[in-house]
Design a protein around this motif. Sequence first.
Motif, PDB file in Angstrom:
ATOM      1  N   LYS A   1       0.855  -1.182   0.000  1.00 56.20           N
ATOM      2  CA  LYS A   1       0.000   0.000   0.000  1.00 56.20           C
ATOM      3  C   LYS A   1       0.894   1.235   0.000  1.00 56.20           C
ATOM      4  O   LYS A   1       1.727   1.411   0.892  1.00 56.20           O
ATOM      5  N   GLU A   2       0.707   2.078  -0.998  1.00 49.32           N
ATOM      6  CA  GLU A   2       1.587   3.242  -1.108  1.00 49.32           C
ATOM      7  C   GLU A   2       1.301   4.270  -0.016  1.00 49.32           C
ATOM      8  O   GLU A   2       0.158   4.488   0.358  1.00 49.32           O
ATOM      9  N   LYS A   3       2.397   4.852   0.497  1.00 47.75           N
ATOM     10  CA  LYS A   3       2.235   5.885   1.532  1.00 47.75           C
ATOM     11  C   LYS A   3       2.843   7.209   1.101  1.00 47.75           C
ATOM     12  O   LYS A   3       2.375   8.270   1.486  1.00 47.75           O
ATOM     13  N   THR A   4       3.926   7.129   0.326  1.00 42.84           N
ATOM     14  CA  THR A   4       4.663   8.341  -0.022  1.00 42.84           C
ATOM     15  C   THR A   4       4.598   8.545  -1.528  1.00 42.84           C
ATOM     16  O   THR A   4       5.038   7.682  -2.285  1.00 42.84           O
ATOM     17  N   ILE A   5       4.039   9.690  -1.935  1.00 46.21           N
ATOM     18  CA  ILE A   5       3.850   9.905  -3.371  1.00 46.21           C
ATOM     19  C   ILE A   5       4.856  10.922  -3.896  1.00 46.21           C
ATOM     20  O   ILE A   5       4.940  12.053  -3.422  1.00 46.21           O
ATOM     21  N   VAL A   6       5.636  10.459  -4.858  1.00 39.08           N
ATOM     22  CA  VAL A   6       6.702  11.278  -5.435  1.00 39.08           C
ATOM     23  C   VAL A   6       6.429  11.443  -6.929  1.00 39.08           C
ATOM     24  O   VAL A   6       6.048  10.481  -7.594  1.00 39.08           O
ATOM     25  N   ALA A   7       6.597  12.647  -7.445  1.00 39.46           N
ATOM     26  CA  ALA A   7       6.440  12.882  -8.886  1.00 39.46           C
ATOM     27  C   ALA A   7       7.809  13.192  -9.479  1.00 39.46           C
ATOM     28  O   ALA A   7       8.585  13.934  -8.884  1.00 39.46           O
ATOM     29  N   VAL A   8       8.113  12.632 -10.631  1.00 38.48           N
ATOM     30  CA  VAL A   8       9.400  12.907 -11.279  1.00 38.48           C
ATOM     31  C   VAL A   8       9.190  13.495 -12.671  1.00 38.48           C
ATOM     32  O   VAL A   8       8.398  12.983 -13.455  1.00 38.48           O
ATOM     33  N   ASP A   9       9.912  14.590 -12.950  1.00 39.03           N
ATOM     34  CA  ASP A   9       9.880  15.225 -14.285  1.00 39.03           C
ATOM     35  C   ASP A   9       8.476  15.731 -14.625  1.00 39.03           C
ATOM     36  O   ASP A   9       8.107  15.787 -15.790  1.00 39.03           O
ATOM     37  N   ILE A  10       7.699  16.104 -13.613  1.00 43.86           N
ATOM     38  CA  ILE A  10       6.320  16.557 -13.864  1.00 43.86           C
ATOM     39  C   ILE A  10       6.195  18.004 -13.395  1.00 43.86           C
ATOM     40  O   ILE A  10       6.150  18.283 -12.196  1.00 43.86           O
ATOM     41  N   ALA A  11       6.120  18.945 -14.343  1.00 45.83           N
ATOM     42  CA  ALA A  11       6.122  20.368 -14.015  1.00 45.83           C
ATOM     43  C   ALA A  11       4.761  20.853 -13.531  1.00 45.83           C
ATOM     44  O   ALA A  11       4.667  21.856 -12.828  1.00 45.83           O
ATOM     45  N   ASP A  12       3.716  20.113 -13.915  1.00 52.94           N
ATOM     46  CA  ASP A  12       2.358  20.585 -13.650  1.00 52.94           C
ATOM     47  C   ASP A  12       1.473  19.344 -13.459  1.00 52.94           C
ATOM     48  O   ASP A  12       1.583  18.398 -14.245  1.00 52.94           O
ATOM     49  N   PRO A  13       0.615  19.340 -12.427  1.00 54.22           N
ATOM     50  CA  PRO A  13      -0.193  18.123 -12.209  1.00 54.22           C
ATOM     51  C   PRO A  13      -1.084  17.770 -13.400  1.00 54.22           C
ATOM     52  O   PRO A  13      -1.455  16.616 -13.564  1.00 54.22           O
ATOM     53  N   LYS A  14      -1.380  18.766 -14.255  1.00 54.79           N
ATOM     54  CA  LYS A  14      -2.187  18.474 -15.459  1.00 54.79           C
ATOM     55  C   LYS A  14      -1.527  17.406 -16.328  1.00 54.79           C
ATOM     56  O   LYS A  14      -2.183  16.671 -17.046  1.00 54.79           O
ATOM     57  N   LEU A  15      -0.197  17.357 -16.244  1.00 58.07           N
ATOM     58  CA  LEU A  15       0.543  16.398 -17.073  1.00 58.07           C
ATOM     59  C   LEU A  15       0.347  14.956 -16.609  1.00 58.07           C
ATOM     60  O   LEU A  15       0.794  14.017 -17.265  1.00 58.07           O
ATOM     61  N   LEU A  16      -0.327  14.786 -15.458  1.00 54.78           N
ATOM     62  CA  LEU A  16      -0.637  13.428 -15.005  1.00 54.78           C
ATOM     63  C   LEU A  16      -1.757  12.809 -15.835  1.00 54.78           C
ATOM     64  O   LEU A  16      -2.061  11.624 -15.689  1.00 54.78           O
ATOM     65  N   GLY A  17      -2.370  13.607 -16.695  1.00 58.57           N
ATOM     66  CA  GLY A  17      -3.429  13.085 -17.564  1.00 58.57           C
ATOM     67  C   GLY A  17      -4.579  12.549 -16.746  1.00 58.57           C
ATOM     68  O   GLY A  17      -5.067  13.218 -15.837  1.00 58.57           O
ATOM     69  N   MET A  18      -4.956  11.297 -17.026  1.00 61.07           N
ATOM     70  CA  MET A  18      -6.141  10.761 -16.353  1.00 61.07           C
ATOM     71  C   MET A  18      -5.915  10.493 -14.858  1.00 61.07           C
ATOM     72  O   MET A  18      -6.860  10.270 -14.125  1.00 61.07           O
ATOM     73  N   ALA A  19      -4.666  10.544 -14.412  1.00 62.18           N
ATOM     74  CA  ALA A  19      -4.390  10.341 -12.989  1.00 62.18           C
ATOM     75  C   ALA A  19      -4.371  11.673 -12.230  1.00 62.18           C
ATOM     76  O   ALA A  19      -4.141  11.706 -11.024  1.00 62.18           O
ATOM     77  N   CYS A  20      -4.638  12.764 -12.947  1.00 59.93           N
ATOM     78  CA  CYS A  20      -4.530  14.099 -12.346  1.00 59.93           C
ATOM     79  C   CYS A  20      -5.472  14.268 -11.164  1.00 59.93           C
ATOM     80  O   CYS A  20      -5.067  14.673 -10.078  1.00 59.93           O
TER      81      CYS A  20
END
Length: 324
Positions: free
Chosen positions: A77-96
Motif C-alpha cells: 500500500k503506497e504511503k509516499t507519493i513522489v512525482a518525477v519530471d512533472i512540471a504541472d499536475p495536469k501532465l498526469l493526464g487521467m491520474a490528475c
Amino acid sequence: MSDSCKIISLGEVCDYLRKHDNYLILTHASPDGDTLGSGFGLMRVLEDLGKKAKVFCPEGIPKKFEYLAKTPKVDFKEKTIVAVDIADPKLLGMACEQYADKVQLCIDHHISNTKYSKSLYLDATSAAACESIYTIAVALGVEINQDIANALYTGIATDTGCFKFSNTTAKTHSITAKLFEAGVDATEINRAMFETISCARLDIERLALDTIDFRFNGKCAVISITADMIEKTKCEKSDLEGITAIARTIEGVVVGITLRENQRGRIKASVRTHDPIDACAICNNLGGGGHPRASGCEVVGDVDHAKQEILKYVGQALENANLI
Ligand SMILES: [Mn+2]
C-alpha cells in the motif's frame, strides 16, 4: 500553485527519502525517456536503501521503454507519493484528479514547475530529471549499478536529443561518464531510441511533412498533425515522439511549431526555438510553459485555429527580436 510548497535542498531530499517508505513514483502521461528513466532509476535507488517502491504510469509504458520495467512487481500500500519530471499536475493526464493534490515530493528540472507538491527539489540547470536522480543517488551513497545506469542514461540521452540540444552541459557529460563506468548499455539504448522507427512513424512523418507551412519569411515553420492523420496511420503516442524536433531543423527556421490533435478539438502545440526566441514565453501566453528552447501549450479548437492563435505570439516574439 500551493502556498505551502517547500523548495528543498539536496541534503533535505536525501533525508526525506531515507525517512519515508512505501513509495509510489508518478510519471507523466505520454511518458518520455526522462520521466520513465527517473521513475525506474529512483525506484531502484530506493530499493537499494531497503525501501519499497513502484512506478505508476498513467497510460502504461510504451513498448520501446519496456526494458526499463522488467522487474517483478511488488505489491504494497503506497504511503509516499513522489512525482518525477512533472512540471504541472495536469501532465498526469487521467491520474490528475486522483493525485494532483497528494504529491508529497516532486523532483524536477522544469523552471516552469507550478509548485503543486508539498516539497520540491528543482534543479533547472539539469538537462534531464535523470541528472538530478543521479546526484541524489550519489548523495545517498547508493552504488550506481547497470540497471540504474540504463534508466538514467535513457532520460539524459532522450532529453538532450542524444547530447545534441543546447541543454547539454559539462555536468551532463560527466554524469554520463559515470554511467559508462557503471556499465550502461548506451549502444543498445541509442539504437532503440534514435536509430529505430516504426512503420506507423514513417507513415505519419510522410503526411506531416506535407503540411509544413512557412511563415514570417521562412523564420517559422508549422507542421500540423490532425486526429484523422493519427487514425489513418494507426499511430501510437510513442510513434510521434521527436516529431516536434523536425520543424526547427529546417534552414532559416527560428521557431518550429508542431500542432497535434491528440484528441478531437484539442491541439497540443510544441514550440522549438533557436536563440534568442524564448519558446516558454510564447507558450505562457496560451497557458503553457517549459524550457527556453522547447515548450508546449494546449489550444481548444481545430488545427487552423490553434495555428492562428500561436502565430500571433510568434510574430510578436520575432518582431521584438528584430528578426522580421
Ligand atoms: Mn525531462
